[in-house]
Design an enzyme around this catalytic site. Sequence first.
Site, short mmCIF file in Angstrom:
data_model
loop_
_atom_site.label_atom_id
_atom_site.label_comp_id
_atom_site.label_asym_id
_atom_site.label_seq_id
_atom_site.Cartn_x
_atom_site.Cartn_y
_atom_site.Cartn_z
N ARG A 1 -9.79 -0.37 7.36
CA ARG A 1 -10.62 0.83 7.23
C ARG A 1 -10.73 1.58 8.55
O ARG A 1 -11.81 1.85 9.04
CB ARG A 1 -12.01 0.42 6.73
CG ARG A 1 -12.03 0.23 5.23
CD ARG A 1 -13.40 0.02 4.72
NE ARG A 1 -13.56 0.62 3.40
CZ ARG A 1 -14.20 0.05 2.40
NH1 ARG A 1 -14.75 -1.12 2.55
NH2 ARG A 1 -14.31 0.67 1.25
N CYS A 2 -9.55 1.91 9.11
CA CYS A 2 -9.53 2.39 10.49
C CYS A 2 -9.23 3.87 10.63
O CYS A 2 -9.46 4.43 11.69
CB CYS A 2 -8.48 1.61 11.26
SG CYS A 2 -6.81 1.95 10.67
N GLU B 1 -12.81 5.19 4.38
CA GLU B 1 -12.98 4.51 5.66
C GLU B 1 -14.24 4.94 6.40
O GLU B 1 -14.65 4.29 7.37
CB GLU B 1 -11.73 4.74 6.52
CG GLU B 1 -10.52 4.07 5.90
CD GLU B 1 -9.21 4.58 6.48
OE1 GLU B 1 -8.44 3.77 6.98
OE2 GLU B 1 -8.98 5.79 6.43
N GLN C 1 0.83 -1.21 0.00
CA GLN C 1 0.00 0.00 0.00
C GLN C 1 0.86 1.25 0.00
O GLN C 1 0.35 2.36 -0.19
CB GLN C 1 -0.94 0.00 1.21
CG GLN C 1 -2.05 -1.02 1.12
CD GLN C 1 -3.03 -0.97 2.27
OE1 GLN C 1 -3.29 -2.00 2.89
NE2 GLN C 1 -3.60 0.19 2.58
N1 MCN Z 1 -13.58 9.79 -3.77
C1 MCN Z 1 -14.44 10.64 -4.45
N2 MCN Z 1 -14.82 11.83 -3.87
C2 MCN Z 1 -14.40 12.17 -2.62
C3 MCN Z 1 -13.56 11.29 -1.90
C4 MCN Z 1 -13.15 10.11 -2.51
O1 MCN Z 1 -14.85 10.32 -5.55
N3 MCN Z 1 -14.77 13.32 -2.06
C5 MCN Z 1 -13.06 8.56 -4.40
C6 MCN Z 1 -11.55 8.65 -4.55
O2 MCN Z 1 -11.11 9.43 -5.59
C7 MCN Z 1 -11.14 7.21 -4.59
C8 MCN Z 1 -12.12 6.59 -3.59
O3 MCN Z 1 -13.26 7.46 -3.54
O4 MCN Z 1 -11.31 6.69 -5.88
C9 MCN Z 1 -11.50 6.47 -2.18
O5 MCN Z 1 -10.83 7.65 -1.89
P1 MCN Z 1 -10.20 8.09 -0.49
O6 MCN Z 1 -11.27 8.29 0.50
O7 MCN Z 1 -9.26 9.18 -0.76
O8 MCN Z 1 -9.39 6.80 0.04
P2 MCN Z 1 -8.06 6.16 -0.58
O9 MCN Z 1 -8.13 6.18 -2.03
O10 MCN Z 1 -6.88 6.72 0.11
O11 MCN Z 1 -8.27 4.66 -0.15
C10 MCN Z 1 -7.92 4.20 1.12
C11 MCN Z 1 -9.11 3.68 1.87
C12 MCN Z 1 -8.63 2.84 2.99
S1 MCN Z 1 -7.53 3.51 4.08
C13 MCN Z 1 -9.02 1.54 3.13
S2 MCN Z 1 -8.49 0.71 4.50
C14 MCN Z 1 -9.87 0.93 2.14
C15 MCN Z 1 -10.70 1.92 1.38
O12 MCN Z 1 -9.95 2.95 0.97
N4 MCN Z 1 -9.37 -0.10 1.42
C16 MCN Z 1 -10.05 -0.49 0.28
N5 MCN Z 1 -11.53 1.39 0.45
C17 MCN Z 1 -11.18 0.25 -0.20
N6 MCN Z 1 -11.85 -0.15 -1.31
C18 MCN Z 1 -11.41 -1.24 -1.98
N7 MCN Z 1 -12.10 -1.64 -3.08
N8 MCN Z 1 -10.31 -1.95 -1.60
C19 MCN Z 1 -9.62 -1.60 -0.48
O13 MCN Z 1 -8.54 -2.27 -0.13
CU1 CUM Z 2 -6.42 1.89 8.59
S1 CUM Z 2 -6.79 0.61 7.12
MO1 CUM Z 2 -6.58 1.82 5.56
O1 CUM Z 2 -5.71 2.98 6.36
O2 CUM Z 2 -5.42 1.15 4.59
#
Ligand code: MCN
Ligand code: CUM
Length: 805
Positions: free
Chosen positions: A383-384, A759, A236
Amino acid sequence: MKDEIDNRDERVANLKGLGCSRKRVEDARFTQGKGNYVDDIKLDGMLFGDFVRSPYAHARIKSIDTAAAMEVPGVLAVLTAADLEPLGLHWMPTLAGDKQMVLADGKVLFQGQEVAFVVAEDRFAAADGIELVEVEYEELPVIVDPFESLKSDVVLREDLDPKAPGAHGPRKHPNHIFTWEAGDKAPTEEVIANAEVVATESMYYHRTHPCPLETCGCVASMDKVNGKLTLWGTFQAPHAIRTVVSLISGIEEHNIRVISPDIGGGFGNKVGAYPGYVCSVVASIVTGKPVKWIEDRMDNLMTTAFARDYHMTGKISATKEGKITALHCHVTADHGGFDACADPTKFPAGFMNICTGSYDIPTAYLEVDGVYTNKAPGGVSYRCSFRVTEAVYFIERMIEVLAIELNMDAAELRRINFIKKEQFPYKAALGWEYDSGDYHTAWDKALKAVDYDGLRAEQAQRVADFKAGKTRKLMGIGLSFFTEIVGAGPVKNCDILGLGMFDSCEIRIHPTGSAIARLGTISQGQGHATTFAQILASEIGLPADSITIEEGDTDTAPYGLGTYGSRSTPVAGAATAMAGRKIRAKAQMIAAYLLEVHDNDVEFDVDRFVVKGAPERFKTMKEIAFAAYNQAIPGLEPGLEAVSYYDPPNMTYPFGAYVCVMDIDVDTGVPDIRRFYALDDCGTRINPMIIEGQIHGGLTEALAVALGQEIAYDDMGNVKTGTLMDFFLPTAWEVPNYETDFTVTPSPHHPIGAKGVGESPHVGGVPCFSNAVQDAFRPFGNRHTNMPHDHWRIWRTANELGLHD
Ligand code: MCN
Ligand code: CUM
């Protein structure tokens, strides 16, 4: 020409930019079986490595005999700590400032711990070899309870000087890792001591595991001729892994290429560094051949980063009218045998100090004690948002318990304590500054959508019917309101191993008006290839379909800290917008030059620069891109590229309001989720369809954790839930039809106003499901029961409350 100007809506639609439910571009390959996961990588002469793992949770290793294993046809090497020691690789640093055995060095501290690494021509020979490695163990007393651990004479970590401080300050006991405090202790205790009403509760947020579809693994390939190491893996945070590999192996960073290919779900499980990575690299260096290591399901469930395992005790005080005056929280945190959490350095208990939640609580104090036990290491995953799940569960349960104490409606109690819209940016008692929020609007919308008053009336009738013997089903209304904290983080207070938690985006516009953008993050299913192109489309006026997003190859992507803590959108998404704006600034100069006007006389409009007041005079971004490679302004360097390393000024604070309606059969303990309503506010919404997918996934995982999923140990430290026969993974059968809704409160500091969302549904979902179960029993005297609320535990609660009499 006129058409070209008038069809603005069509031009906007053509971009598929912000707000568009663009279909996921990655799905074409996933749905056709054309994904490229780590286990799909097959290299010439590739070997396979696998672990001999400890059957005991705590034991001394008397001897390891590898002779018989070496006789197995196809087995080429068996590595033990003794082989790694001369290289200084028998231990490795953890991301939390602790160190961890790569292979058992003298003793083992948890069941499933890596003892020896068998390298063979294929995985079957490796499996046969594992069977024949003879390890003589001497069993030691096992500690699975952190409270006992702090009282025990048994020293778990004999490698540590018992009196020496740990990475996060002084230690109280040889099995103690750290104490972490936030807030004001004495004032908080004083307010609570003199309060009109105080509610006290202890709760356990059990140990869980994200169980991604694809387990952890890697392929290490050392090219001895060129001195280059390539490491493919389920990472990651590929750049951070490259730095760690360089630091511990001594191979210069430019000679290491780390690649995260397609990843089949991460959920935090794939943030940390595992012994498998180190052993594969060593084995490849030793044999000169590529070495693959892939966990099986049991390896994954038993040994890689778990989540939670927090024992939390709270005191919350209020006036008789329900205005909260103070919050006190103590946590005993079970970190297992090694502290391998992946929190930012200054936060050994993550962002647990957001435990005042969405409420205006004037005084608060938090204390967390981290403790070693004989369980698998880790502690931050699933997802913490770095322990925000624990924090939100804690406060949302404390609110419910306080409502009982006050004999008040829990929705109303929340409403009168919410931070008000005009208080943002809001400085919380435990230190965070919430960027924006409008909780009352979200709450009112949610309660109205579910007809909250109607539900309460129905519930009252149900209680009366139950008491009259007319039904055996109770009705629970689960409420939760959460505030998330995502987007680590400002470099000033967030780093991992000293690496500041900025993130990055580099864009190249090709002459014909298409582009590639590379980011420091890495999607594991979140759909970055789809959504980051949408951010750019709106910023630079080229269609998202003409923009390739690439992540996960450290040779090409700019340095970034990776994807976890829902930080990609808040940090790399911001970098993407900022890099896009640099492109646009240069494009503006080129457009003005081509249109023979001053720079300030042109303005950006969807996909072009237009001369102000003369809409028929414009240059499209496609034209400008070509010009950048041809007749760029004399003296201006050709090309159209930009890079942004973005250090966010603050984190983003998404929030949401969830309601769950559940019917519970008191005789079987089986819950039936009648309704689940989820309102999320993640600021500006990039792709509503992807957001909805994230929410469905996070809620389903919340359902799992609240209603049955756990990593359970017996007194001997045996993992009781190490297979999918025992570990509850919800399927379509258990999952309700989610109703999603939203409000939009943009982040004031993020370039496009977006907050993270990945998350949120998990953070807010777990207390909502749990509160629904607890609420069903509230009229019968229930105050708090611990998760997971599986059928048996729900039945037991009914039994204890005398409902079977
Ligand atoms: N997004 C959006 N509009 C927003 C916020 C987000 O369209 N205002 C979209 C983003 O562009 C992205 C998705 O939603 O395509 C998730 O965005 P974001 O909240 O920024 O999270 P990350 O991309 O950093 O993903 C990490 C987060 C975490 S920490 C865990 S744990 C988790 C999660 O995402 N693991 C996942 N969702 C998951 N979903 C899948 N399918 N697989 C995982 O391993
Ligand atoms: Cu805390 S689980 Mo996500 O941060 O990859």
